[in-house]
Design a protein around this motif. Structure first.
Motif, PDB file in Angstrom:
ATOM      1  N   ALA A 196       0.833  -1.205   0.000  1.00 52.86           N
ATOM      2  CA  ALA A 196       0.000   0.000   0.000  1.00 52.86           C
ATOM      3  C   ALA A 196       0.868   1.255   0.000  1.00 52.86           C
ATOM      4  CB  ALA A 196      -0.941  -0.004   1.196  1.00 52.86           C
ATOM      5  N   MET A 197       2.179   1.094  -0.101  1.00 51.02           N
ATOM      6  CA  MET A 197       3.175   2.163  -0.153  1.00 51.02           C
ATOM      7  C   MET A 197       3.232   2.962   1.157  1.00 51.02           C
ATOM      8  SD  MET A 197       4.571   1.351  -2.863  1.00 51.02           S
ATOM      9  CE  MET A 197       5.624   2.415  -3.833  1.00 51.02           C
ATOM     10  N   THR A 198       3.020   2.257   2.246  1.00 49.40           N
ATOM     11  CA  THR A 198       3.219   2.849   3.566  1.00 49.40           C
ATOM     12  C   THR A 198       4.619   2.451   4.040  1.00 49.40           C
ATOM     13  OG1 THR A 198       0.869   2.496   3.974  1.00 49.40           O
ATOM     14  CG2 THR A 198       2.259   2.999   5.894  1.00 49.40           C
ATOM     15  N   VAL A 199       5.368   3.439   4.548  1.00 46.25           N
ATOM     16  CA  VAL A 199       6.735   3.154   5.009  1.00 46.25           C
ATOM     17  C   VAL A 199       6.669   2.292   6.266  1.00 46.25           C
ATOM     18  CG1 VAL A 199       8.893   4.137   5.855  1.00 46.25           C
ATOM     19  CG2 VAL A 199       7.602   5.324   4.068  1.00 46.25           C
ATOM     20  N   GLN A 200       7.375   1.178   6.240  1.00 43.77           N
ATOM     21  CA  GLN A 200       7.413   0.274   7.387  1.00 43.77           C
ATOM     22  C   GLN A 200       8.681   0.479   8.205  1.00 43.77           C
ATOM     23  OE1 GLN A 200       4.738  -1.835   8.077  1.00 43.77           O
ATOM     24  NE2 GLN A 200       3.895  -0.519   6.458  1.00 43.77           N
ATOM     25  N   ARG A 201       9.761   0.852   7.561  1.00 42.92           N
ATOM     26  CA  ARG A 201      11.032   1.012   8.257  1.00 42.92           C
ATOM     27  C   ARG A 201      11.936   1.871   7.372  1.00 42.92           C
ATOM     28  NH1 ARG A 201      12.580  -4.309   8.571  1.00 42.92           N
ATOM     29  NH2 ARG A 201      10.559  -4.554   9.574  1.00 42.92           N
ATOM     30  N   SER A 202      12.875   2.614   8.009  1.00 43.02           N
ATOM     31  CA  SER A 202      13.835   3.419   7.256  1.00 43.02           C
ATOM     32  C   SER A 202      15.223   3.258   7.847  1.00 43.02           C
ATOM     33  CB  SER A 202      13.448   4.907   7.309  1.00 43.02           C
ATOM     34  OG  SER A 202      12.179   5.107   6.721  1.00 43.02           O
ATOM     35  N   VAL A 203      16.215   3.402   6.997  1.00 44.52           N
ATOM     36  CA  VAL A 203      17.615   3.324   7.438  1.00 44.52           C
ATOM     37  C   VAL A 203      18.359   4.423   6.697  1.00 44.52           C
ATOM     38  CG1 VAL A 203      19.751   1.953   7.244  1.00 44.52           C
ATOM     39  CG2 VAL A 203      17.614   0.834   7.926  1.00 44.52           C
ATOM     40  N   GLU A 204      19.294   5.079   7.375  1.00 44.38           N
ATOM     41  CA  GLU A 204      20.131   6.067   6.679  1.00 44.38           C
ATOM     42  C   GLU A 204      21.594   5.763   6.978  1.00 44.38           C
ATOM     43  OE1 GLU A 204      18.430   9.690   5.796  1.00 44.38           O
ATOM     44  OE2 GLU A 204      20.221  10.898   6.180  1.00 44.38           O
ATOM     45  N   ILE A 205      22.420   5.791   5.970  1.00 48.68           N
ATOM     46  CA  ILE A 205      23.856   5.514   6.151  1.00 48.68           C
ATOM     47  C   ILE A 205      24.643   6.651   5.505  1.00 48.68           C
ATOM     48  CG2 ILE A 205      25.735   3.905   5.654  1.00 48.68           C
ATOM     49  CD1 ILE A 205      23.772   1.661   5.501  1.00 48.68           C
ATOM     50  N   PRO A 206      25.489   7.330   6.287  1.00 49.35           N
ATOM     51  CA  PRO A 206      26.289   8.413   5.686  1.00 49.35           C
ATOM     52  C   PRO A 206      27.337   7.855   4.726  1.00 49.35           C
ATOM     53  CG  PRO A 206      26.898   8.072   7.992  1.00 49.35           C
ATOM     54  CD  PRO A 206      25.742   7.158   7.727  1.00 49.35           C
ATOM     55  N   VAL A 207      27.687   8.679   3.737  1.00 43.39           N
ATOM     56  CA  VAL A 207      28.737   8.303   2.789  1.00 43.39           C
ATOM     57  C   VAL A 207      30.041   8.952   3.235  1.00 43.39           C
ATOM     58  CG1 VAL A 207      29.521   8.487   0.400  1.00 43.39           C
ATOM     59  CG2 VAL A 207      27.092   8.116   0.879  1.00 43.39           C
ATOM     60  N   ASP A 208      31.090   8.162   3.360  1.00 46.51           N
ATOM     61  CA  ASP A 208      32.426   8.691   3.670  1.00 46.51           C
ATOM     62  C   ASP A 208      32.984   9.315   2.388  1.00 46.51           C
ATOM     63  OD1 ASP A 208      35.080   9.148   4.104  1.00 46.51           O
ATOM     64  OD2 ASP A 208      35.553   7.113   4.785  1.00 46.51           O
ATOM     65  N   PRO A 209      33.215  10.637   2.399  1.00 39.70           N
ATOM     66  CA  PRO A 209      33.650  11.295   1.158  1.00 39.70           C
ATOM     67  C   PRO A 209      34.965  10.713   0.616  1.00 39.70           C
ATOM     68  CG  PRO A 209      33.171  12.909   2.887  1.00 39.70           C
ATOM     69  CD  PRO A 209      33.133  11.564   3.533  1.00 39.70           C
ATOM     70  N   ALA A 210      35.696   9.997   1.456  1.00 38.82           N
ATOM     71  CA  ALA A 210      36.967   9.426   1.006  1.00 38.82           C
ATOM     72  C   ALA A 210      36.790   8.015   0.446  1.00 38.82           C
ATOM     73  CB  ALA A 210      37.965   9.406   2.174  1.00 38.82           C
ATOM     74  N   ALA A 211      35.550   7.505   0.498  1.00 40.91           N
ATOM     75  CA  ALA A 211      35.340   6.125   0.035  1.00 40.91           C
ATOM     76  C   ALA A 211      34.108   6.080  -0.869  1.00 40.91           C
ATOM     77  CB  ALA A 211      35.180   5.178   1.223  1.00 40.91           C
TER      78      ALA A 211
END
Lengths: 410, 410
Positions: A101-116
């Motif tokens: 139904a396009m309801t968000v069940q879970r979210s995750v955020e991961i930063p990007v290391d600018p050197a990698a």
């Protein structure tokens, strides 16, 4: 010649029916769907049988009895499966898990290391993020959509060119398939945001719209007759690097006078710097500066108001060009810049566009702010996965074959 | 939702098959048509039966025997009927009578009296011209197409706005129907020229193209996946009045800095006047001046070369914008300015566009001059009539019904 087959029509009708059910928010009857799509009752009935058979729709029972036949109420079956949307941005990867139904069940955020930021680094982050996101539901995932910045070749899943990390022809889908067993769908944030608006935003009401994305980078997605317009190499909509000012500001793409250099977040900050070099509104983070301009404008700050006015003047001229060239029904403005400067910016833009656009196509168009409740890039990426699942010949081909068999067997 | 029916597909396939036969110039076999269109042999066979039944195609016999089955050779039947194309221009009306192979059989030209440009005056001229043109063949005419300047509403046949004569909402088709009994098809010269190129020019080879018309007024026609892109009110492609130079030259539309003010014939003459106010190349008639610039450039005249260089610089920037926005396979330049300044202008344009366009979409596009042998506006207008005849539900509906009857009767 472009080939259009009976299967194309069938898929298109299937999308249309399901879009009408999503638009109804809650439930809908066959009669309402036929009215909303303009399809015949027979076609709607046919599509719905298919969607019930594969478990995408469920019948919720009948509406309250009254005059006429009772109507079966249809709804999306949220439990049929899950979809993953990944927004790959310069500084962080954002993952959302949606039910059907396009309801968000879970979210995750991961930063990007600018050197990698080599492909292998980013592939490892994507794999990790999807692992964390889907841990408990791995067997329910129908597909993963990824919004990848820059130029993308969606059929092969290749990042043709990524402006942040200077990737060229990175076979991203192929690299990810070594780690993940889900069907993968890739395209860029403009296309993702446009798909999200097409299914869940302004596209519910109109078939011809342009979605303008205003963040650090800017661009458009064009929907023609209900279909995303891609161009011959999927790079249609590179509005950010169309020329606005002859021999104007240098853009980060190296060209001079691009639209992006004036209406993207860094361009707006530059306009502020030009007006008030030591303005207290200026922050090292452009997003913070944009928010500060919005807050200052609310207080009546003259510099902030002038920044918005100048930006709207630039935006109005180039939006008028879009109106003249594409003659759309609706233009939707979304993302960072629209979120913060929204109503004020749109007022100026509309006034200036009215002066520059041709009278008749301008009279036919509505300019509006996005009302999508969610990150349009990850929602749109998940929409790619939804479309992929719905276009799946195995799922729907076997259903069609089974139904044909059933009908032909006495 | 945009509705796409089995009839749409059928009509589209019919157009495709016939376009392949026209493209073959002379004759073609079912096998060659299937290869050219990418349609299945069954579909091609089906469409050809229909087209033979209504007499649009004829079988010419079989190719020379060799290895494999002999192949029936198919050709357009020029005698099946005639089509009229009318190019309504500011100073003259031009009428062409075509046979069904699109060969011009007769032409008539009638000057327009600048003092008599009310709708009734022009309707009288059109009626007179068509009468002279078709006198001997009145019963053979299948339809009349008209290229009407400005904004046109083709379904109702209304001239919504005509820039020359300041017409507003003139019901041209309705006025003409009181005098003429042929089916009428109206649209503007940009759409007409694009239809001509789609059927008989670059559209033979590609499905995604832009046709740039460069005369006093300028504009584009966009073909997407083999279909003319109209926008929601049929005004898509108003490129001439997109902004090229912020606060630039005043355009005859009253706005500032429009593309047309730089690359239309009067704009180019203005560039010449700015460079050399008393140049002997300047004539009262812009078309004569453009021809004089071309001839002077051939002699190495520095001013003429600079005019072309400046024009190509303007054109290159705005063509780069089209490449970025539409991502087409081909851009064709045609009409007065292209006819005279063609190769030189295109060289500069290509060089400048390469610098301003995004790398990938520019690599995918070919810029070329029109090779159409005829006035594209009148040929295109006649093409509207051809399309109208081919889409006619009476002609093809009755055929389909007859065929269905034949198959179902034991």
């Amino acid at each position: 010649m472009y080939q259009l087959t009976a299967r194309d029509i069938r898929r298109r009708n299937r999308f249309g029916v399901l879009q009408a059910v999503y638009a109804a928010v809650g439930h809908s009857s066959r009669q309402e769907i036929a009215r909303a799509t303009g399809l015949s009752f027979a076609t709607v009935g046919n599509m719905i049988s298919e969607l019930l058979d594969v478990g995408v729709l469920v019948e919720l029972g009948y509406d309250a009895p009254g005059i006429g036949r009772p109507r079966a109420q249809l709804a999306i079956n949220p439990e049929r499966g899950m979809l993953v949307g990944v927004d790959i941005a310069e500084t962080a990867l954002h993952f959302d898990l949606f039910d059907l139904a396009m309801t968000v069940q879970r979210s995750v955020e991961i930063p990007v290391d600018p050197a990698a930021t080599e492909p292998a680094d980013v592939v490892a982050l994507i794999t990790r993020g999807i692992g964390e996101l889907t841990a408990a539901d791995a067997d329910k995932v129908l597909g993963v959509g990824l919004s990848v910045p820059g130029l993308v070749e969606p059929v092969g899943g290749v990042s043709v060119f990524s402006p942040y990390w200077h990737w060229h022809d990175v076979p991203l889908a192929q690299l990810l398939e070594q780690q993940l067993s889900y069907p993968l769908y890739l395209d860029n944030p403009l296309k993702a945001s446009t798909a999200a608006h097409l299914w869940f935003g302004a596209g519910r009401d109109v078939d011809d719209l342009i979605v303008v994305t205003l963040r650090a980078g800017v661009g458009i997605g064009v929907v023609v007759e209900g279909m995303l317009y891609r161009g011959v190499t999927n790079s249609a909509g590179e509005w950010g690097h169309t020329n606005l000012v002859l021999d104007g500001r240098e853009c980060r793409c190296g060209r001079m006078g691009c639209v992006e250099a004036y209406v993207g977040a860094p361009g707006i900050v530059r306009t502020l710097r030009e007006l008030a070099p030591s303005s207290p509104l200026i922050d090292a983070d452009d997003a913070v500066t944009i928010a500060a301009i919005a807050a200052a404008a609310d207080r009546g700050d003259a510099v902030a108001l002038e920044v918005i006015d100048k930006t709207g003047n630039y935006l109005g001229v180039t939006v008028a060009n879009l109106v003249n060239l594409f003659n759309p029904r609706t233009i939707v403005f979304g993302d960072l810049v629209a979120d913060h400067l929204g109503a004020r910016l749109l007022d100026v833009t509309r006034r200036v566009a009215a002066r520059h656009a041709m009278t008749d196509p301008f009279a036919a168009v509505t300019l509006q702010l996005s009302t999508l409740p969610h990150n349009p890039a990850s929602l749109g990426a998940a929409t790619f996965a939804l479309e992929g699942f719905l276009a799946d010949r195995e799922t729907f081909g076997s259903i069609a074959a089974r139904r044909a068999l059933r009908t032909s067997t006495p």
